[in-house]
Design an enzyme around this catalytic site. Sequence first.
Site, PDB file in Angstrom:
ATOM      1  N   ASP A  33      -7.117  17.931 -15.472  1.00 19.84           N
ATOM      2  CA  ASP A  33      -8.195  16.716 -15.877  1.00 19.84           C
ATOM      3  C   ASP A  33      -6.899  16.703 -17.215  1.00 19.84           C
ATOM      4  O   ASP A  33      -7.978  17.319 -18.151  1.00 19.84           O
ATOM      5  CB  ASP A  33      -9.287  16.770 -15.068  1.00 19.84           C
ATOM      6  CG  ASP A  33      -9.350  14.867 -15.773  1.00 19.84           C
ATOM      7  OD1 ASP A  33      -8.825  14.222 -16.698  1.00 19.84           O
ATOM      8  OD2 ASP A  33     -10.301  14.444 -15.351  1.00 19.84           O
TER       9      ASP A  33
ATOM     10  N   ARG B 230       0.355  -1.175   0.237  1.00 16.20           N
ATOM     11  CA  ARG B 230       0.289   0.125   0.278  1.00 16.20           C
ATOM     12  C   ARG B 230       0.922   0.818  -0.172  1.00 16.20           C
ATOM     13  O   ARG B 230       0.543   2.289  -0.472  1.00 16.20           O
ATOM     14  CB  ARG B 230      -0.934   0.267   1.276  1.00 16.20           C
ATOM     15  CG  ARG B 230      -1.874   0.940   1.450  1.00 16.20           C
ATOM     16  CD  ARG B 230      -3.410   0.810   2.359  1.00 16.20           C
ATOM     17  NE  ARG B 230      -2.741   0.243   3.600  1.00 16.20           N
ATOM     18  CZ  ARG B 230      -2.325   0.625   4.454  1.00 16.20           C
ATOM     19  NH1 ARG B 230      -2.158   2.356   4.572  1.00 16.20           N
ATOM     20  NH2 ARG B 230      -2.395   0.315   5.162  1.00 16.20           N
TER      21      ARG B 230
ATOM     22  N   LYS C 271      -7.951   5.806 -19.923  1.00 13.46           N
ATOM     23  CA  LYS C 271      -8.440   6.285 -20.843  1.00 13.46           C
ATOM     24  C   LYS C 271      -7.431   5.890 -22.667  1.00 13.46           C
ATOM     25  O   LYS C 271      -6.801   4.365 -22.481  1.00 13.46           O
ATOM     26  CB  LYS C 271      -8.999   7.109 -21.232  1.00 13.46           C
ATOM     27  CG  LYS C 271     -10.079   7.615 -20.483  1.00 13.46           C
ATOM     28  CD  LYS C 271     -10.896   6.320 -20.365  1.00 13.46           C
ATOM     29  CE  LYS C 271     -12.109   6.990 -19.080  1.00 13.46           C
ATOM     30  NZ  LYS C 271     -12.276   7.958 -18.845  1.00 13.46           N
TER      31      LYS C 271
ATOM     32  N   TYR D 248     -16.227  16.208 -16.822  1.00 14.88           N
ATOM     33  CA  TYR D 248     -17.012  15.212 -16.640  1.00 14.88           C
ATOM     34  C   TYR D 248     -17.739  15.252 -15.807  1.00 14.88           C
ATOM     35  O   TYR D 248     -17.833  15.104 -14.179  1.00 14.88           O
ATOM     36  CB  TYR D 248     -15.525  14.183 -16.707  1.00 14.88           C
ATOM     37  CG  TYR D 248     -15.559  12.751 -16.552  1.00 14.88           C
ATOM     38  CD1 TYR D 248     -16.152  11.971 -17.688  1.00 14.88           C
ATOM     39  CD2 TYR D 248     -15.657  11.896 -15.368  1.00 14.88           C
ATOM     40  CE1 TYR D 248     -16.058  10.645 -17.655  1.00 14.88           C
ATOM     41  CE2 TYR D 248     -15.589  10.612 -15.282  1.00 14.88           C
ATOM     42  CZ  TYR D 248     -16.371  10.240 -16.486  1.00 14.88           C
ATOM     43  OH  TYR D 248     -16.275   8.941 -16.227  1.00 14.88           O
TER      44      TYR D 248
HETATM   45  C1  LIG Z   1     -12.898   8.279 -17.544  1.00 18.16           C
HETATM   46  C2  LIG Z   1     -12.588   9.891 -16.789  1.00 18.16           C
HETATM   47  C3  LIG Z   1     -12.305   9.898 -15.911  1.00 18.16           C
HETATM   48  C4  LIG Z   1     -12.032   8.877 -14.690  1.00 18.16           C
HETATM   49  O1  LIG Z   1     -11.127   7.940 -14.606  1.00 18.16           O
HETATM   50  P1  LIG Z   1     -12.092   6.381 -14.239  1.00 18.16           P
HETATM   51  O2  LIG Z   1     -10.022   5.391 -14.394  1.00 18.16           O
HETATM   52  O3  LIG Z   1     -12.804   5.744 -14.619  1.00 18.16           O
HETATM   53  O4  LIG Z   1     -12.464   6.225 -13.204  1.00 18.16           O
HETATM   54  C5  LIG Z   1     -12.293  11.019 -15.180  1.00 18.16           C
HETATM   55  N1  LIG Z   1     -11.705  12.478 -16.268  1.00 18.16           N
HETATM   56  C6  LIG Z   1     -12.040  11.807 -17.645  1.00 18.16           C
HETATM   57  C7  LIG Z   1     -12.152  13.060 -18.605  1.00 18.16           C
HETATM   58  C8  LIG Z   1     -12.408  10.930 -18.015  1.00 18.16           C
HETATM   59  O5  LIG Z   1     -12.583  10.683 -19.312  1.00 18.16           O
END
Ligand SMILES: *Cc1c(COP(=O)(O)O)cnc(C)c1O
Length: 407
Positions: free
Chosen positions: A195, A69, A220, A123
């Site tokens: 983000d 962890r 992604k 998001y």
């Molecule tokens: C998918 C996504 C998230 C969340 O990510 P997870 O890996 O599904 O928790 C946050 N911000 C954006 C822009 C995303 O496309």
Amino acid sequence: MKEETTPPWTLDTLLVHGGTGNQPTIDSGVPSVQPIYTSSTYLHASTEALEAAFSGTTAAGEPAYVYARQGNPNANAFEQVMARAEGGVGAVAFGSGMAAIHAALLAAGLAPGTKIVASRDLYGASIGLLRKMFVPMGIKVVLHNLHDEHAADRIRQEVPDIVFVESISNPLVKVIDVDIISAAAQEVGAVSIIDSTFTTPCLLRPIEHGFDLVIHSATKYLGGHGDSTLGVVISAKRALLDQLRAACTMMGAMAGPFELYLVVRGLRTLSLRMQRHCVNALQVARFLQQHPAVERVYYPGLPDHPQHELATRLLACAQYGGLLSFELKEQTRAAAFRFMDALRLCLPATTLGDTWTQVSYPPISSHRDLTASERQNMGITDGCIRLSVGIEDIGDIIRDLDQALGR
Ligand SMILES: *Cc1c(COP(=O)(O)O)cnc(C)c1O
């Protein structure tokens, strides 16, 4: 298990301990690919060495491991690549993008009374996190349009503690002016968080534009193959990095070694994939723009996109990303469903950034928690379709879209 021949360990003991000490050395040949470290704990030469390892680094300054962890070699490998790729002082991997966002906000100093100014185009799950988890804890959340020429004034007027934006928004692919937002945040003493999932470090490096924390959902593009859920935060500042690490360890929000292995593997082809995503997306955007069944296309690579000039200035090599959205002429849910069901190659899927082309319908996926009128106010109509353009042959992608639009 220490070597012991007289008396030998019994079979029961041999089976319990066997095979664990079999680590390759430079003499036996070391693997060219980092192994997956599933170990939950790490052994040291002496109890004194174990005690020293709790500090997190060896005497030589190498990472030291004690308990999974608190740190893992697969996490360390991924974090090092990401810190360098983004130009940060360090990075921390998390079990998902949402865990990364949660930790970034905590590291930025979230406490009752803290004020967050965030883009209203965030998001869906990020808005959910702010509203459903943080507002009840006494955190002030103000959602603003941060994409127009008044964005900096809004930040100056609100005097927030944290500013939270996305590099490119979902689904209308609005591009944020990173220089203006980070400068305004700095002016009021706010921690700036971005983000950057849709841009990846191949297209944009927000720390170079003054941001403090950069987040990716590595689920992604970074992983890129739709087989691992993971997140990461890269920090421009040492103090924020320490807070991130503490949050990860205390919340137990760390990434698992299998996922880390897959994402590090994904990174090896990231820049190639991004180039192809971007080239294909521009061609798809141009194709859709002239299609009689399409009302409107949103893609920053098209000259009529509101932030086309900004995107051209900000994004590396005029690569405008792999995401786009469009409106069907027939602005109904039925027409959208008909189109999606007619696709044969493009996959209807609630994710993005994978090698294959994916299509989603925001009113039932990312924006399903909003009312129809809230969606209308954001500019998301009932005919709005989002495409994550993949790296398949462009002719095949366009043929599939064309036949589905013809239905
Ligand atoms: C998918 C996504 C998230 C969340 O990510 P997870 O890996 O599904 O928790 C946050 N911000 C954006 C822009 C995303 O496309």
